[in-house]
Design a protein around this motif. Sequence first.
Motif, PDB file in Angstrom:
ATOM      1  N   ILE A  32       0.841  -1.196   0.000  1.00 52.50           N
ATOM      2  CA  ILE A  32       0.000   0.000   0.000  1.00 52.50           C
ATOM      3  C   ILE A  32       0.881   1.253   0.000  1.00 52.50           C
ATOM      4  N   ALA A  33       1.939   1.242   0.805  1.00 52.44           N
ATOM      5  CA  ALA A  33       2.867   2.380   0.851  1.00 52.44           C
ATOM      6  C   ALA A  33       3.570   2.578  -0.495  1.00 52.44           C
ATOM      7  N   ALA A  34       3.755   1.485  -1.235  1.00 50.30           N
ATOM      8  CA  ALA A  34       4.399   1.554  -2.553  1.00 50.30           C
ATOM      9  C   ALA A  34       3.424   2.005  -3.642  1.00 50.30           C
ATOM     10  N   GLY A  35       2.180   2.281  -3.262  1.00 49.18           N
ATOM     11  CA  GLY A  35       1.209   2.810  -4.213  1.00 49.18           C
ATOM     12  C   GLY A  35       0.286   1.783  -4.837  1.00 49.18           C
ATOM     13  N   ALA A  36       0.303   0.554  -4.329  1.00 53.51           N
ATOM     14  CA  ALA A  36      -0.560  -0.492  -4.895  1.00 53.51           C
ATOM     15  C   ALA A  36      -1.987  -0.355  -4.362  1.00 53.51           C
ATOM     16  N   ASN A  37      -2.941  -0.681  -5.200  1.00 54.82           N
ATOM     17  CA  ASN A  37      -4.345  -0.736  -4.797  1.00 54.82           C
ATOM     18  C   ASN A  37      -4.725  -2.185  -4.548  1.00 54.82           C
ATOM     19  N   ILE A  38      -5.648  -2.399  -3.608  1.00 55.29           N
ATOM     20  CA  ILE A  38      -6.075  -3.752  -3.265  1.00 55.29           C
ATOM     21  C   ILE A  38      -7.452  -4.012  -3.852  1.00 55.29           C
ATOM     22  N   ARG A  39      -7.593  -5.193  -4.448  1.00 57.25           N
ATOM     23  CA  ARG A  39      -8.914  -5.646  -4.895  1.00 57.25           C
ATOM     24  C   ARG A  39      -9.156  -7.019  -4.291  1.00 57.25           C
ATOM     25  N   GLU A  40     -10.194  -7.105  -3.492  1.00 55.69           N
ATOM     26  CA  GLU A  40     -10.552  -8.378  -2.865  1.00 55.69           C
ATOM     27  C   GLU A  40     -11.264  -9.249  -3.891  1.00 55.69           C
ATOM     28  N   GLY A  41     -10.904 -10.535  -3.905  1.00 58.91           N
ATOM     29  CA  GLY A  41     -11.572 -11.476  -4.789  1.00 58.91           C
ATOM     30  C   GLY A  41     -12.483 -12.376  -3.980  1.00 58.91           C
ATOM     31  N   ARG A  42     -12.823 -13.502  -4.546  1.00 65.86           N
ATOM     32  CA  ARG A  42     -13.658 -14.469  -3.832  1.00 65.86           C
ATOM     33  C   ARG A  42     -12.828 -15.214  -2.808  1.00 65.86           C
ATOM     34  N   GLY A  43     -13.447 -15.509  -1.691  1.00 68.05           N
ATOM     35  CA  GLY A  43     -12.744 -16.262  -0.658  1.00 68.05           C
ATOM     36  C   GLY A  43     -11.549 -15.493  -0.136  1.00 68.05           C
ATOM     37  N   SER A  44     -10.387 -16.124  -0.165  1.00 63.87           N
ATOM     38  CA  SER A  44      -9.185 -15.491   0.376  1.00 63.87           C
ATOM     39  C   SER A  44      -8.325 -14.856  -0.712  1.00 63.87           C
ATOM     40  N   ARG A  45      -8.857 -14.763  -1.921  1.00 69.30           N
ATOM     41  CA  ARG A  45      -8.063 -14.189  -3.005  1.00 69.30           C
ATOM     42  C   ARG A  45      -7.973 -12.672  -2.864  1.00 69.30           C
ATOM     43  N   VAL A  71       6.038 -14.844  -1.582  1.00 69.40           N
ATOM     44  CA  VAL A  71       7.090 -13.845  -1.382  1.00 69.40           C
ATOM     45  C   VAL A  71       7.825 -13.602  -2.702  1.00 69.40           C
ATOM     46  N   GLU A  72       8.061 -14.660  -3.474  1.00 67.94           N
ATOM     47  CA  GLU A  72       8.735 -14.518  -4.764  1.00 67.94           C
ATOM     48  C   GLU A  72       7.870 -13.734  -5.758  1.00 67.94           C
ATOM     49  N   LEU A  73       6.560 -13.968  -5.746  1.00 67.90           N
ATOM     50  CA  LEU A  73       5.656 -13.214  -6.612  1.00 67.90           C
ATOM     51  C   LEU A  73       5.651 -11.734  -6.232  1.00 67.90           C
ATOM     52  N   ILE A  74       5.653 -11.461  -4.933  1.00 73.76           N
ATOM     53  CA  ILE A  74       5.658 -10.079  -4.451  1.00 73.76           C
ATOM     54  C   ILE A  74       6.969  -9.392  -4.835  1.00 73.76           C
ATOM     55  N   ARG A  75       8.077 -10.105  -4.706  1.00 71.33           N
ATOM     56  CA  ARG A  75       9.386  -9.553  -5.103  1.00 71.33           C
ATOM     57  C   ARG A  75       9.355  -9.150  -6.578  1.00 71.33           C
ATOM     58  N   ASP A  76       8.850 -10.033  -7.435  1.00 71.16           N
ATOM     59  CA  ASP A  76       8.770  -9.738  -8.870  1.00 71.16           C
ATOM     60  C   ASP A  76       7.863  -8.535  -9.133  1.00 71.16           C
ATOM     61  N   PHE A  77       6.742  -8.459  -8.420  1.00 65.46           N
ATOM     62  CA  PHE A  77       5.805  -7.326  -8.566  1.00 65.46           C
ATOM     63  C   PHE A  77       6.488  -6.021  -8.185  1.00 65.46           C
ATOM     64  N   LEU A  78       7.210  -6.021  -7.079  1.00 63.07           N
ATOM     65  CA  LEU A  78       7.900  -4.805  -6.630  1.00 63.07           C
ATOM     66  C   LEU A  78       8.932  -4.348  -7.667  1.00 63.07           C
ATOM     67  N   ILE A  79       9.652  -5.301  -8.254  1.00 62.74           N
ATOM     68  CA  ILE A  79      10.622  -4.952  -9.294  1.00 62.74           C
ATOM     69  C   ILE A  79       9.914  -4.341 -10.503  1.00 62.74           C
ATOM     70  N   GLN A  80       8.770  -4.931 -10.897  1.00 68.04           N
ATOM     71  CA  GLN A  80       8.017  -4.427 -12.050  1.00 68.04           C
ATOM     72  C   GLN A  80       7.549  -2.990 -11.845  1.00 68.04           C
ATOM     73  N   ILE A  81       7.166  -2.654 -10.603  1.00 66.41           N
ATOM     74  CA  ILE A  81       6.652  -1.294 -10.363  1.00 66.41           C
ATOM     75  C   ILE A  81       7.772  -0.331  -9.956  1.00 66.41           C
ATOM     76  N   GLY A  82       9.021  -0.821  -9.987  1.00 72.94           N
ATOM     77  CA  GLY A  82      10.151   0.063  -9.769  1.00 72.94           C
ATOM     78  C   GLY A  82      10.574   0.264  -8.328  1.00 72.94           C
TER      79      GLY A  82
END
Length: 85
Positions: A32-45, A71-82
């Motif tokens: 959230i601090a990095a500027g990401a928006n959250i979208r809740e999906g079904r269940g725990s998604r 954690v690896e997916l989050i790392r890749d996401f953070l790299i993508q958004i700079g």
Amino acid sequence: LMNTRQKKTLALIFEKPTRTDLRYDDVKSLLIAAGANIREGRGSRVRFERGACSVHLHTPHPQKVLPKYSVELIRDFLIQIGVKS
């Protein structure tokens, strides 16, 4: 702007080998601090989005710790958004 705890979480995400003790709430706060928006999906998604980039996760339950692959997916996401450690 990130606070001290968020900066510490960011450093932990980029550690190798990938950590398996990161709390979901700490990572959510960082994204959230990095500027990401959250979208809740079904269940725990949940999906974090920033611009054209997004990462899809499952909120961990009943434990509050993210698995290694998340954690690896989050790392890749953070790299993508700079955002780097």
